[in-house]
Design a protein around this motif. Structure first.
Motif, PDB file in Angstrom:
ATOM      1  N   ALA A 404       0.672  -1.206   0.040  1.00  0.00           N
ATOM      2  CA  ALA A 404      -0.133   0.060   0.239  1.00  0.00           C
ATOM      3  C   ALA A 404       0.828   1.247  -0.048  1.00  0.00           C
ATOM      4  CB  ALA A 404      -0.916   0.190   1.438  1.00  0.00           C
ATOM      5  N   ILE A 405       2.147   1.114   0.219  1.00  0.00           N
ATOM      6  CA  ILE A 405       2.911   2.248   0.146  1.00  0.00           C
ATOM      7  C   ILE A 405       3.209   2.903  -1.068  1.00  0.00           C
ATOM      8  CG2 ILE A 405       5.433   3.032   0.745  1.00  0.00           C
ATOM      9  CD1 ILE A 405       5.469   1.359   3.052  1.00  0.00           C
ATOM     10  N   SER A 406       2.967   4.151  -1.237  1.00  0.00           N
ATOM     11  CA  SER A 406       3.312   4.670  -2.474  1.00  0.00           C
ATOM     12  C   SER A 406       3.600   6.212  -2.306  1.00  0.00           C
ATOM     13  CB  SER A 406       1.836   4.888  -3.322  1.00  0.00           C
ATOM     14  OG  SER A 406       0.685   5.756  -2.414  1.00  0.00           O
ATOM     15  N   GLU A 407       3.966   6.892  -3.533  1.00  0.00           N
ATOM     16  CA  GLU A 407       4.531   8.108  -3.399  1.00  0.00           C
ATOM     17  C   GLU A 407       3.499   9.089  -3.877  1.00  0.00           C
ATOM     18  OE1 GLU A 407       9.028   7.786  -4.592  1.00  0.00           O
ATOM     19  OE2 GLU A 407       7.786   7.700  -6.224  1.00  0.00           O
ATOM     20  N   PRO A 408       3.474  10.528  -2.960  1.00  0.00           N
ATOM     21  CA  PRO A 408       4.258  10.562  -1.664  1.00  0.00           C
ATOM     22  C   PRO A 408       3.755   9.889  -0.525  1.00  0.00           C
ATOM     23  CG  PRO A 408       2.781  12.583  -2.226  1.00  0.00           C
ATOM     24  CD  PRO A 408       2.862  11.542  -3.155  1.00  0.00           C
ATOM     25  N   PHE A 409       4.703   9.537   0.285  1.00  0.00           N
ATOM     26  CA  PHE A 409       4.192   8.616   1.590  1.00  0.00           C
ATOM     27  C   PHE A 409       4.275   9.557   2.618  1.00  0.00           C
ATOM     28  CE2 PHE A 409       5.361   6.275   5.249  1.00  0.00           C
ATOM     29  CZ  PHE A 409       4.303   5.313   5.243  1.00  0.00           C
ATOM     30  N   VAL A 410       3.170   9.756   3.212  1.00  0.00           N
ATOM     31  CA  VAL A 410       2.865  10.461   4.406  1.00  0.00           C
ATOM     32  C   VAL A 410       3.090   9.721   5.713  1.00  0.00           C
ATOM     33  CG1 VAL A 410       1.033  12.252   5.517  1.00  0.00           C
ATOM     34  CG2 VAL A 410       1.348  11.856   3.047  1.00  0.00           C
ATOM     35  N   GLN A 411       4.082  10.017   6.415  1.00  0.00           N
ATOM     36  CA  GLN A 411       4.259   9.480   7.741  1.00  0.00           C
ATOM     37  C   GLN A 411       3.890  10.720   8.711  1.00  0.00           C
ATOM     38  OE1 GLN A 411       4.721   8.085  10.681  1.00  0.00           O
ATOM     39  NE2 GLN A 411       5.976   6.603   9.701  1.00  0.00           N
ATOM     40  N   GLN A 412       2.697  10.112   9.398  1.00  0.00           N
ATOM     41  CA  GLN A 412       1.990  11.000  10.647  1.00  0.00           C
ATOM     42  C   GLN A 412       3.212  11.666  11.460  1.00  0.00           C
ATOM     43  OE1 GLN A 412      -0.918   8.253  10.790  1.00  0.00           O
ATOM     44  NE2 GLN A 412      -2.440   9.819  10.983  1.00  0.00           N
ATOM     45  N   CYS A 413       4.262  11.106  11.759  1.00  0.00           N
ATOM     46  CA  CYS A 413       5.143  11.527  12.605  1.00  0.00           C
ATOM     47  C   CYS A 413       6.251  12.457  12.159  1.00  0.00           C
ATOM     48  CB  CYS A 413       5.963  10.332  13.219  1.00  0.00           C
ATOM     49  SG  CYS A 413       4.854   8.792  13.893  1.00  0.00           S
ATOM     50  N   HIS A 414       6.038  12.851  10.779  1.00  0.00           N
ATOM     51  CA  HIS A 414       6.933  13.554   9.913  1.00  0.00           C
ATOM     52  C   HIS A 414       6.438  14.506   9.146  1.00  0.00           C
ATOM     53  CE1 HIS A 414      10.961  14.468   8.538  1.00  0.00           C
ATOM     54  NE2 HIS A 414      10.647  14.621   7.369  1.00  0.00           N
ATOM     55  N   PRO A 415       7.009  15.804   9.074  1.00  0.00           N
ATOM     56  CA  PRO A 415       5.958  16.952   8.790  1.00  0.00           C
ATOM     57  C   PRO A 415       6.300  17.052   7.150  1.00  0.00           C
ATOM     58  CG  PRO A 415       8.132  17.723   9.576  1.00  0.00           C
ATOM     59  CD  PRO A 415       8.337  16.248  10.082  1.00  0.00           C
ATOM     60  N   HIS A 416       7.069  16.374   6.428  1.00  0.00           N
ATOM     61  CA  HIS A 416       7.194  16.390   4.980  1.00  0.00           C
ATOM     62  C   HIS A 416       6.875  15.027   4.357  1.00  0.00           C
ATOM     63  CE1 HIS A 416      10.765  19.178   6.644  1.00  0.00           C
ATOM     64  NE2 HIS A 416       9.608  19.827   6.545  1.00  0.00           N
ATOM     65  N   PRO A 417       6.597  15.011   3.131  1.00  0.00           N
ATOM     66  CA  PRO A 417       6.219  13.663   2.239  1.00  0.00           C
ATOM     67  C   PRO A 417       7.722  12.985   2.057  1.00  0.00           C
ATOM     68  CG  PRO A 417       6.020  15.718   0.969  1.00  0.00           C
ATOM     69  CD  PRO A 417       6.093  16.354   2.404  1.00  0.00           C
ATOM     70  N   LEU A 418       7.450  11.715   1.718  1.00  0.00           N
ATOM     71  CA  LEU A 418       8.777  10.942   1.875  1.00  0.00           C
ATOM     72  C   LEU A 418       8.511  10.205   0.494  1.00  0.00           C
ATOM     73  CD1 LEU A 418       8.837   9.117   5.345  1.00  0.00           C
ATOM     74  CD2 LEU A 418       9.694  11.401   4.648  1.00  0.00           C
ATOM     75  N   PHE A 419       9.722  10.170  -0.174  1.00  0.00           N
ATOM     76  CA  PHE A 419       9.941   9.549  -1.418  1.00  0.00           C
ATOM     77  C   PHE A 419      10.986   8.430  -1.648  1.00  0.00           C
ATOM     78  CE2 PHE A 419       8.608  13.924  -2.093  1.00  0.00           C
ATOM     79  CZ  PHE A 419       7.212  13.853  -2.754  1.00  0.00           C
ATOM     80  N   LEU A 420      10.807   7.526  -2.396  1.00  0.00           N
ATOM     81  CA  LEU A 420      11.639   6.400  -2.588  1.00  0.00           C
ATOM     82  C   LEU A 420      12.660   6.771  -3.633  1.00  0.00           C
ATOM     83  CD1 LEU A 420      12.188   3.285  -1.690  1.00  0.00           C
ATOM     84  CD2 LEU A 420      11.018   2.848  -3.924  1.00  0.00           C
ATOM     85  N   SER A 421      13.558   7.667  -3.289  1.00  0.00           N
ATOM     86  CA  SER A 421      14.409   8.192  -4.146  1.00  0.00           C
ATOM     87  C   SER A 421      15.966   7.748  -4.153  1.00  0.00           C
ATOM     88  CB  SER A 421      14.408   9.745  -4.045  1.00  0.00           C
ATOM     89  OG  SER A 421      14.581  10.294  -2.820  1.00  0.00           O
ATOM     90  N   ASN A 422      16.169   6.504  -3.776  1.00  0.00           N
ATOM     91  CA  ASN A 422      17.554   6.043  -3.527  1.00  0.00           C
ATOM     92  C   ASN A 422      18.390   5.974  -4.637  1.00  0.00           C
ATOM     93  OD1 ASN A 422      15.864   5.519  -1.069  1.00  0.00           O
ATOM     94  ND2 ASN A 422      17.786   3.923  -0.588  1.00  0.00           N
ATOM     95  N   GLU A 423      19.413   6.324  -4.668  1.00  0.00           N
ATOM     96  CA  GLU A 423      20.521   5.968  -5.590  1.00  0.00           C
ATOM     97  C   GLU A 423      20.530   4.263  -5.849  1.00  0.00           C
ATOM     98  OE1 GLU A 423      24.373   7.648  -5.536  1.00  0.00           O
ATOM     99  OE2 GLU A 423      23.394   9.424  -4.685  1.00  0.00           O
ATOM    100  N   LEU A 424      20.551   3.540  -6.982  1.00  0.00           N
ATOM    101  CA  LEU A 424      20.603   2.256  -7.154  1.00  0.00           C
ATOM    102  C   LEU A 424      21.913   1.717  -6.172  1.00  0.00           C
ATOM    103  CD1 LEU A 424      19.250  -0.107  -8.473  1.00  0.00           C
ATOM    104  CD2 LEU A 424      20.884   0.389 -10.430  1.00  0.00           C
ATOM    105  N   GLY A 425      21.510   0.644  -5.344  1.00  0.00           N
ATOM    106  CA  GLY A 425      22.305   0.134  -4.761  1.00  0.00           C
ATOM    107  C   GLY A 425      22.961   0.790  -3.356  1.00  0.00           C
ATOM    108  N   LYS A 426      22.439   1.875  -3.260  1.00  0.00           N
ATOM    109  CA  LYS A 426      23.265   2.703  -2.166  1.00  0.00           C
ATOM    110  C   LYS A 426      22.287   2.739  -1.076  1.00  0.00           C
ATOM    111  CE  LYS A 426      24.614   7.445  -0.639  1.00  0.00           C
ATOM    112  NZ  LYS A 426      24.768   8.916  -1.076  1.00  0.00           N
ATOM    113  N   SER A 427      22.943   2.320   0.446  1.00  0.00           N
ATOM    114  CA  SER A 427      22.072   2.072   1.540  1.00  0.00           C
ATOM    115  C   SER A 427      22.094   3.447   2.418  1.00  0.00           C
ATOM    116  CB  SER A 427      22.633   0.743   2.270  1.00  0.00           C
ATOM    117  OG  SER A 427      24.054   1.067   2.783  1.00  0.00           O
ATOM    118  N   ARG A 428      20.985   3.512   3.373  1.00  0.00           N
ATOM    119  CA  ARG A 428      20.997   4.435   4.264  1.00  0.00           C
ATOM    120  C   ARG A 428      20.568   4.082   5.755  1.00  0.00           C
ATOM    121  NH1 ARG A 428      19.308   7.199  -0.884  1.00  0.00           N
ATOM    122  NH2 ARG A 428      20.532   9.004  -1.293  1.00  0.00           N
TER     123      ARG A 428
END
Length: 581
Positions: A404-428
Motif C-alpha cells: 500500500a506504500i506509494s509516493e508521496p508517502f505521508v508519515q504522520q510522525c514527520h512533517p514532510h512527504p517521503l519519496f523512494l529516491s535512493n540511488e541504485l544500490g546505495k544504503s541509508r
C-alpha cells in the motif's frame, strides 16, 4: 548440431586450447600472443574447427571464448570440445589497432576476474570461464573481439535521421538523449545537426511504463517547463531528453532514472496496447452493502464499527492484514458460524498492483493464507493476504501493508512527504531503527530516512492497561524518562509510543514485542514446508525457547512437533527483521 555444413579442416587453433596454452593462474589478465593460425603447438593437440551456418541457432547460443550470447547464424564449432565460437573470437590476432582506441594498440587478453568490461557494449562477462578481450594496459580500455570489428558509424533513424559517427576523443559533451555529461561511454555525433549521444543511449525505448507512475511515459527531446524528476527528485533540464506522462499529468523523469533496472521492466511499449494494472475488482456487489469477495465463498455485509469495545474485540482480526478491527468500516461474513472479516480498505485491495519499488506488477494471492512468508521489503515473517510477483529470476512476496506504500508517502510522525529516491544500490540508515537499508523512503527537505519495516509500524496501538490510544512519535519531552514496561531510562533521541492523555511512554519493542501486531495465535500453519502453530505465551510461567534455552518474554511463540516432541521458538529466532530499542 543441425544444419552443419562440414568444410575442409581449418588451420585455426581452437580458442579453448589457445587460451589454455598460456593460462597463468597467478595473473588475472593473461596476455594471448599465440596466433590463431598455428599448424602445431608443442604439447597441445590441434582441434579442428568447422565453419557452420546454422539458422536454428539464432541469438541464444553462447560463445565460449567471450562468454556472451548472440553468436548469430554463422560461427565456428569445435567437435572435440562441443562448443561454439564467434567468428571474430576465433580469428582474433594477438594485437590490433582499433578506431575506438586509436592512440594505442590493443592486446588480446584472457580475463579471469570479470573485472573489466567492454567499452563498446558496456557489458561484463557473466560466466566464470575464460573471457576474451582486447585491452589497453595504459588506458584500461577494453573491447570484445566482436565489438572491436563493428563499423565506426551507426544508423538508427528512429533516434536520429542521419548517420551517427564515432567521436574518438574523450570530451565533456552533454548527451542530447540523457542530458548527462559522461565521458565513460563511447560518444557518437552528427556534426550536421550538432547532435551528441552516448552509445548506450542510442537505443533507449520511446514508450515505457515505470514502477513510480500509473501511466505510460513517452520520450521527448525537450519539455516546455522545468520540472523535478519523479525518481531522483532533482531538476530536469528542459533542453535535453526525458520521459513525460502520456496523459498530460506533468510527470517527468530523467532518461537514465526512467530506465534504471529497479524502475523499468525493460519493455518497449511504443506499439503495444494499453494495459491497466489495477483493472480487476476484488469483489462483486450483490446487494445493498453486500458483496461477494473473490477470497471468500460466502456473502459479506458491510458494518460500521464504533470505537467502543475495540480492545475486547481484538481476536476478531482482518483476514488480509491480520490487524484488529479498530473502528471504521468492515465487511463481515453473513454466516453466523464464520468469523471471516475484512477491513473496508482490505476488501478493496486491487487484484493486480504496481509497486513503487519493483518494475513488474504483483498479483494478490489469498489461496495459501496458512503459509508463513517473508515480505521482501519489511523482512517480516507473516501470514495473511500477500502480493506475489513471479516475473524474472525469482518469486517475490510482499505483505498488503508494504504493497500500500506509494509516493508521496505521508508519515504522520514527520512533517514532510517521503519519496523512494535512493540511488541504485546505495544504503541509508533508517531514522527510527537505525538499520542500514538499500530501499528507504526519504525526505527531500531534511535528513530523514524510513525503512519499510518502520514505515509499516502502526501509528496508533492499544495497551491493555491504558484506555487511550498510544501514538508513534519522536521523544521531544525530556521529562518522559521511563518506559512503562521495562522501566529503563529512555534515550533522548529515540522513537517511541506515547499516551498523550496519561503522559506515559513505551519502547517500540517493549509495547509490540518481537512479534509484530500483524500476527495472532493460529493453528495448522506452514513455515518453510513444516507444519507449525503460533501459540500465546500468557501463562504464569513463561514458555522456554528451544534455541536460547530461556523463558521468552514475547507474547507469541512458534510451536513445532517432530520425533522428539514439542519445540517452541521465540519470534526473534524465526523473523529476519529485529527492531532494537
Amino acid at each position: 548440431m543441425s544444419s552443419v555444413q562440414h568444410s575442409p579442416l581449418s588451420p585455426l587453433f581452437c580458442p579453448f586450447h589457445r587460451l589454455h596454452c598460456l593460462f597463468d593462474p597467478y595473473n588475472e589478465l593473461t596476455i594471448i600472443n599465440i596466433s590463431c593460425y598455428l599448424p602445431n603447438v608443442e604439447g597441445h593437440h590441434l582441434y579442428p574447427l568447422y565453419w557452420c551456418n546454422n539458422k536454428e541457432s539464432g541469438d541464444e547460443s553462447l560463445c565460449h571464448a567471450c562468454t556472451f550470447k548472440g553468436i548469430g547464424t554463422t560461427y565456428y564449432f569445435c567437435h572435440e570440445c562441443e562448443v561454439s565460437f564467434h567468428k571474430e573470437c576465433v580469428e582474433s590476432p594477438p594485437l590490433i589497432k582499433s578506431i575506438y582506441h586509436s592512440k594505442h594498440p590493443l592486446q588480446l587478453v584472457q580475463d579471469e576476474s570479470a573485472g573489466i568490461y567492454c567499452s563498446h557494449c558496456e557489458s561484463r562477462s557473466s560466466y566464470q570461464d575464460a573471457k576474451l578481450y582486447y585491452y589497453c594496459f595504459t588506458c584500461k580500455f577494453s573491447l570484445h573481439p566482436v565489438c572491436a570489428t563493428t563499423p565506426s558509424f551507426l544508423n538508427f533513424p528512429k533516434r536520429h535521421e542521419h548517420d551517427l559517427n564515432f567521436f574518438p576523443r574523450k570530451a565533456d559533451l552533454t548527451c542530447d538523449v540523457c542530458g548527462v555529461v559522461d565521458s565513460k561511454p563511447l560518444i557518437y555525433v552528427c556534426l550536421q545537426c550538432d547532435f551528441v549521444v552516448h552509445k548506450n543511449c542510442i537505443y533507449l525505448p520511446f514508450v515505457i511504463r515505470i514502477s513510480r507512475h500509473d501511466h505510460r511515459l513517452s520520450f521527448a527531446y525537450s519539455i516546455s517547463r522545468i520540472l523535478s524528476c519523479g525518481v531522483c527528485r532533482q531538476k530536469v533540464d528542459e533542453n535535453y531528453g526525458s520521459y513525460s506522462c502520456t496523459k498530460d499529468c506533468s510527470y517527468t523523469v530523467h532518461s537514465r532514472c526512467a530506465t534504471r533496472e529497479d524502475v523499468w521492466d525493460g519493455k518497449e511499449l511504443e506499439e503495444e496496447p494499453e494495459e491497466d494494472y489495477e483493472n480487476l475488482n476484488s469483489f462483486e456487489v450483490v446487494g445493498d452493502g453486500i458483496i461477494q469477495h473473490f477470497s471468500h465463498s460466502h456473502h459479506m455485509k458491510f458494518e460500521k464499527k464504533t470505537t467502543e469495545n475495540l480492545y475486547d474485540d481484538d481476536e476478531k482480526r482482518c483476514q488480509a492484514c491480520i490487524l484488529p478491527v479498530y473502528g471504521g468500516g468492515v465487511y463481515r461474513c453473513m454466516k453466523s458460524n464464520c468469523d471471516f472479516v475484512l477491513h473496508e480498505a482490505c476488501a478493496n485491495l486491487p487484484r493486480t498492483k504496481q509497486h513503487i519499488a519493483h518494475p513488474n506488477p504483483f498479483i494478490l494471492q489469498v489461496s495459501d493464507t496458512k503459509n508463513i512468508f517473508l515480505c521482501e521489503y519489511c523482512q517480516r515473517c507473516l501470514y495473511g493476504f500477500r502480493y506475489v510477483c513471479s516475473k524474472g529470476d525469482e518469486s517475490i512476496s510482499i505483505d498488503v501493508r508494504c504493497a500500500a506504500i506509494s509516493e508521496p508517502f505521508v508519515q504522520q510522525c514527520h512533517p514532510h512527504p517521503l519519496f523512494l529516491s535512493n540511488e541504485l544500490g546505495k544504503s541509508r540508515p533508517c531514522s527510527i531503527c537505525e538499520n542500514e537499508k538499500v530501499q528507504t523512503l526519504n525526505c527531500i527537505e531534511c535528513i530523514f530516512f524510513l525503512c519499510f519495516y518502520c514505515a509499516t509500524l502502526p501509528y496508533k496501538v492499544r495497551y491493555e492497561h491504558d484506555e487511550h490510544f498510544l501514538t508513534l512519535s519522536y521523544k521531544e519531552n525530556e521529562s518522559l524518562n521511563w518506559c512503562e514496561i521495562c522501566e529503563e531510562i529512555m534515550d533522548s533521541t529515540i522513537w517511541l509510543y506515547t499516551c498523550h492523555e496519561c503522559g506515559t511512554v513505551f519502547h517500540i519493542p517493549c509495547l509490540l514485542g518481537k512479534c509484530p501486531p500483524y500476527v495472532k495465535p493460529a493453528q495448522n500453519l506452514s513455515f518453510n514446508g513444516t507444519k507449525c502453530n503460533i501459540v500465546p505465551n500468557n501463562r504464569l510461567t513463561r514458555l522456554i525457547c528451544y534455541d536460547c534455552d530461556g523463558r521468552c518474554q514475547d507474547k507469541l511463540m512458534l510451536e513445532f512437533y517432530d520425533e522428539d516432541g514439542r519445540n517452541l521458538f521465540c519470534y526473534r529466532h524465526w523473523e529476519v527483521a529485529d527492531l532494537s530499542a
